[in-house]
Write an enzyme that holds these catalytic residues in place. Structure first.
Site, mmCIF file in Angstrom:
data_model
loop_
_atom_site.group_PDB
_atom_site.id
_atom_site.type_symbol
_atom_site.label_atom_id
_atom_site.label_comp_id
_atom_site.label_asym_id
_atom_site.label_seq_id
_atom_site.Cartn_x
_atom_site.Cartn_y
_atom_site.Cartn_z
ATOM 1 N N TYR A 258 0.859 -1.178 0.000
ATOM 2 C CA TYR A 258 0.000 0.000 0.000
ATOM 3 C C TYR A 258 0.902 1.236 0.000
ATOM 4 C CZ TYR A 258 -4.107 -2.818 1.422
ATOM 5 O OH TYR A 258 -5.139 -3.727 1.488
ATOM 6 N N GLY B 108 -17.374 -2.088 -3.871
ATOM 7 C CA GLY B 108 -17.954 -3.043 -4.806
ATOM 8 C C GLY B 108 -17.081 -3.223 -6.022
#
Length: 302
Positions: A71, A222
């Site tokens: 990250y 999503g």
């Protein structure tokens, strides 16, 4: 719903092995950049803002932070930001990280790590976070092939004391069976949410039956995944949100948590206001009618 005085304790608690955490946690993927994550040319995020968000998360009772050495954006690393913001770490703070396919210095994805490279990734997470052991390490997986050799390498590092607990990420049900034959597994971390992977509903339940926490990611985003939520929620989700004076994101978090007491949430954000709203979603209790409505959305893959 108001978010001014609601803390992560409102979500209840769950355990990762012997580590108790509030069921609302925080995902660090969005800290290092503005816009889409995990791309080579990501725009570095504001350092001060990221540190503020992390400290505010802990003030709001978040004691489970999900991160990874991959990250990062140019100039920013989620692990470095966590270390800068929170060390010396609170005694109850659980930091979960991931190893497996990583990213090179240019930000490009690389292939599966070898067992030897996994040790290097564990040691890099230890260095960046400033710790002498990692609370939970998830083996991130690509594809459906065997994980025995790689998971076994992490089990050896657990025996050596570098890792306290093990989990697996981005997996199929058979991977959990394979991993459990090697060492205890405290969590499964997979993409899951309203309309996302309804075919994995049985797997989510099975994790609970086996005493394994299920930690969904992209529960808000999503199909937007690394780019974040599109904002195009279905009329049913919007209607449930209006009925509770909540946002669609809060409804999605609450729905996730109500899939079972073994399910944790790790919504991520670089925005302090969104952080407070995400934490407050842990107090939102959907009705049976709400759940019936949202189940239809979920089954339709919307």
């Amino acid at each position: 719903m108001t978010s001014q005085t609601i803390t992560a304790a409102a979500s209840g608690t769950c355990t990762l092995g012997d580590l108790a955490v509030n069921r609302i946690g925080f995902g660090a993927m969005r800290l290092a950049q503005d816009g889409k994550a995990l791309i080579p040319d990501a725009v570095p995020g504001d350092r001060g803002r990221a540190i503020t968000v992390l400290r505010r998360a802990v003030e709001l009772g978040v004691n489970h932070i999900d991160t990874a050495a991959f990250y990062f954006s140019p100039l920013r690393s989620a692990n470095e930001l966590i270390n800068r913001a929170l060390a010396p770490y609170p005694d109850d703070l659980v930091i979960t990280t991931k190893v497996g396919p990583g990213r090179n210095r240019s930000g490009e994805w690389e292939t599966h790590a070898t067992p030897g490279q996994l040790r290097g990734q564990v040691e890099e997470n230890l260095r960046q976070l400033g710790r002498d052991h990692l609370d939970v390490v998830n083996l991130r997986i690509l594809g459906a092939g065997s994980i025995a050799e790689r998971f076994g390498a992490l089990a050896d590092l657990r025996t050596a004391g570098l890792i306290r607990h093990l989990g697996i990420s981005n997996v199929q049900p058979h991977h959990l069976e394979e991993a459990l034959a090697i060492a205890p597994v405290v969590c499964v971390q997979n993409p899951y949410g309203i309309g996302m992977r309804p075919e994995h509903d049985a797997f989510v339940r099975s994790c609970g039956e086996q005493g394994v926490a299920f930690v969904p990611f992209y529960a808000i985003a999503g199909t937007g995944r690394e780019a974040g939520a599109s904002g195009a929620d279905s009329p049913a989700v919007l209607a449930v949100a209006r009925a509770h004076g909540a946002t669609p994101a809060q409804v999605r978090i609450a729905w996730t948590l109500q899939r079972g007491p073994h399910v944790l949430a790790i919504p991520g954000t670089g925005n302090p206001d969104h952080l407070a709203a995400n934490v407050a979603a842990g107090a939102l209790r959907l009705t049976e009618d709400d759940l019936t409505t949202l189940e239809a959305v979920h089954r339709a893959g919307a």
